[in-house]
Design a protein around this motif. Sequence first.
Motif, PDB file in Angstrom:
ATOM      1  N   GLU A  32       0.829  -1.206   0.000  1.00  0.00           N
ATOM      2  CA  GLU A  32       0.000   0.000   0.000  1.00  0.00           C
ATOM      3  C   GLU A  32       0.862   1.254   0.000  1.00  0.00           C
ATOM      4  O   GLU A  32       0.550   2.236  -0.690  1.00  0.00           O
ATOM      5  CB  GLU A  32      -0.921  -0.011   1.217  1.00  0.00           C
ATOM      6  CG  GLU A  32      -2.016  -1.071   1.156  1.00  0.00           C
ATOM      7  CD  GLU A  32      -2.890  -1.062   2.391  1.00  0.00           C
ATOM      8  OE1 GLU A  32      -2.570  -0.271   3.318  1.00  0.00           O
ATOM      9  OE2 GLU A  32      -3.858  -1.828   2.443  1.00  0.00           O
ATOM     10  N   PHE A  33       1.954   1.241   0.772  1.00  0.00           N
ATOM     11  CA  PHE A  33       2.822   2.422   0.827  1.00  0.00           C
ATOM     12  C   PHE A  33       3.469   2.687  -0.527  1.00  0.00           C
ATOM     13  O   PHE A  33       3.495   3.833  -1.006  1.00  0.00           O
ATOM     14  CB  PHE A  33       3.890   2.211   1.907  1.00  0.00           C
ATOM     15  CG  PHE A  33       4.834   3.360   2.056  1.00  0.00           C
ATOM     16  CD1 PHE A  33       4.502   4.464   2.828  1.00  0.00           C
ATOM     17  CD2 PHE A  33       6.069   3.353   1.415  1.00  0.00           C
ATOM     18  CE1 PHE A  33       5.376   5.530   2.967  1.00  0.00           C
ATOM     19  CE2 PHE A  33       6.943   4.411   1.546  1.00  0.00           C
ATOM     20  CZ  PHE A  33       6.597   5.504   2.325  1.00  0.00           C
ATOM     21  N   VAL A  34       3.995   1.635  -1.157  1.00  0.00           N
ATOM     22  CA  VAL A  34       4.671   1.810  -2.439  1.00  0.00           C
ATOM     23  C   VAL A  34       3.682   2.219  -3.528  1.00  0.00           C
ATOM     24  O   VAL A  34       3.972   3.094  -4.351  1.00  0.00           O
ATOM     25  CB  VAL A  34       5.414   0.511  -2.816  1.00  0.00           C
ATOM     26  CG1 VAL A  34       6.000   0.612  -4.217  1.00  0.00           C
ATOM     27  CG2 VAL A  34       6.521   0.217  -1.812  1.00  0.00           C
ATOM     28  N   ASP A  35       2.512   1.587  -3.536  1.00  0.00           N
ATOM     29  CA  ASP A  35       1.519   1.923  -4.557  1.00  0.00           C
ATOM     30  C   ASP A  35       0.913   3.305  -4.325  1.00  0.00           C
ATOM     31  O   ASP A  35       0.559   3.991  -5.292  1.00  0.00           O
ATOM     32  CB  ASP A  35       0.411   0.870  -4.569  1.00  0.00           C
ATOM     33  CG  ASP A  35       0.917  -0.479  -5.071  1.00  0.00           C
ATOM     34  OD1 ASP A  35       1.965  -0.499  -5.759  1.00  0.00           O
ATOM     35  OD2 ASP A  35       0.275  -1.503  -4.769  1.00  0.00           O
ATOM     36  N   LYS A  36       0.804   3.698  -3.078  1.00  0.00           N
ATOM     37  CA  LYS A  36       0.197   5.001  -2.777  1.00  0.00           C
ATOM     38  C   LYS A  36       1.031   6.141  -3.339  1.00  0.00           C
ATOM     39  O   LYS A  36       0.501   7.102  -3.915  1.00  0.00           O
ATOM     40  CB  LYS A  36       0.025   5.148  -1.267  1.00  0.00           C
ATOM     41  CG  LYS A  36      -0.588   6.464  -0.846  1.00  0.00           C
ATOM     42  CD  LYS A  36      -0.754   6.536   0.665  1.00  0.00           C
ATOM     43  CE  LYS A  36      -1.359   7.869   1.085  1.00  0.00           C
ATOM     44  NZ  LYS A  36      -1.522   7.962   2.565  1.00  0.00           N
ATOM     45  N   TYR A  37       2.346   6.062  -3.163  1.00  0.00           N
ATOM     46  CA  TYR A  37       3.225   7.128  -3.637  1.00  0.00           C
ATOM     47  C   TYR A  37       3.855   6.809  -4.998  1.00  0.00           C
ATOM     48  O   TYR A  37       4.760   7.547  -5.433  1.00  0.00           O
ATOM     49  CB  TYR A  37       4.334   7.375  -2.605  1.00  0.00           C
ATOM     50  CG  TYR A  37       3.791   7.875  -1.284  1.00  0.00           C
ATOM     51  CD1 TYR A  37       3.420   9.203  -1.116  1.00  0.00           C
ATOM     52  CD2 TYR A  37       3.640   7.006  -0.212  1.00  0.00           C
ATOM     53  CE1 TYR A  37       2.924   9.667   0.096  1.00  0.00           C
ATOM     54  CE2 TYR A  37       3.144   7.451   0.998  1.00  0.00           C
ATOM     55  CZ  TYR A  37       2.781   8.781   1.148  1.00  0.00           C
ATOM     56  OH  TYR A  37       2.286   9.222   2.357  1.00  0.00           O
ATOM     57  N   ASP A  38       3.409   5.728  -5.633  1.00  0.00           N
ATOM     58  CA  ASP A  38       3.866   5.355  -6.974  1.00  0.00           C
ATOM     59  C   ASP A  38       5.393   5.289  -7.041  1.00  0.00           C
ATOM     60  O   ASP A  38       6.032   5.839  -7.952  1.00  0.00           O
ATOM     61  CB  ASP A  38       3.334   6.352  -8.001  1.00  0.00           C
ATOM     62  CG  ASP A  38       3.328   5.771  -9.411  1.00  0.00           C
ATOM     63  OD1 ASP A  38       3.574   4.551  -9.540  1.00  0.00           O
ATOM     64  OD2 ASP A  38       3.097   6.533 -10.369  1.00  0.00           O
ATOM     65  N   LEU A  39       5.979   4.586  -6.060  1.00  0.00           N
ATOM     66  CA  LEU A  39       7.438   4.508  -5.990  1.00  0.00           C
ATOM     67  C   LEU A  39       8.020   3.632  -7.094  1.00  0.00           C
ATOM     68  O   LEU A  39       9.189   3.802  -7.461  1.00  0.00           O
ATOM     69  CB  LEU A  39       7.858   3.968  -4.614  1.00  0.00           C
ATOM     70  CG  LEU A  39       7.468   4.826  -3.407  1.00  0.00           C
ATOM     71  CD1 LEU A  39       7.961   4.184  -2.124  1.00  0.00           C
ATOM     72  CD2 LEU A  39       8.035   6.237  -3.551  1.00  0.00           C
TER      73      LEU A  39
END
Length: 324
Positions: free
Chosen positions: A81-88
């Motif tokens: 969720e963290f990676v997808d949220k900020y489109d890393l």
Amino acid sequence: MGLSEFENSNVFVVVLTLLAVSGTFYALLMPLFERDNLKTRMKSVALEREEIRARERNRLANQKENERVALRSSPKESVREFVDKYDLKKILSNDNVINKLKMAGYRGASPLYTYLFLQIVLPVSFFALTFFYLQIVLKVDASVGGVFLLSLLAAVVGFYAPSIYVQNQVARRQDSIRLAWPDAMDLMLICVESGMSIEAAFKKVAEEVGTQSTALAEELILATAELSFLDERRKAYQNLADRTGLDGVKDVVVALMQAEKYGTPIGSALRVLSDENRQARMQEAERKAAALPPRLTVPMMMFFMPALFVVIIAPAAIQVMQTF
């Protein structure tokens, strides 16, 4: 000849005749009463074989499922969720990062998500911990700007820490594969010249070389699986070269692709490449041995020479001090 002797001889002849007749009847009549157990035995063996096959299929299915979970484990939900949220993945990820992770032995989506997550979390953590330790715990006699710069430097180290760790893992795996590759080439040459296919040769070599290099055995097993399932065998060979990143493996891959494309024998090419890889390993060992004396010069000057001077000069200095 007396009467008693004649009677004894007649009894002996009768007994032998009875034994002969009984043996003849037994030999003629017993096959008629014997049961044909061959079909029953073959049926029981077939049933046992089917039971063993079913049991082994279940065991292999469970084992493959466990290995699939271990090799292709999904990332944690919070990390995803963290990676997808900020489109890393779009910002920090590229083909080079994915290839480095594969070369380090990390496959699937989970290592990539973890890598991107650490590249954001570690700089912030390093900055906060360094600032807190310098400003609150040590209470250094420095301005806030100086502490901020040191904390910023720690954040830069935290940002590059995952990349450094992955690069070290790549170097470690490549060293392991490089040392075991000439021996694997010799085994592969023996397997190919004995009439085995490339898939069977890869599998056999992986079983034999696993104790020497786990990384090489893993890569050969993956190459065997890709050769069986991919539509293009060329792609499987190319993936093996990309995952290892070694020139010796790339040369063998090129030879295998050319042999399958033009139908040329692979044995002679493997023999030449095996000799070249063995010579390259010997040259690498000689290069490291030749580079050892210059590397020892600075440690000897810093640690060995001062102690030697103290041992040599100290007695004379003590005598001079006692005299004057």
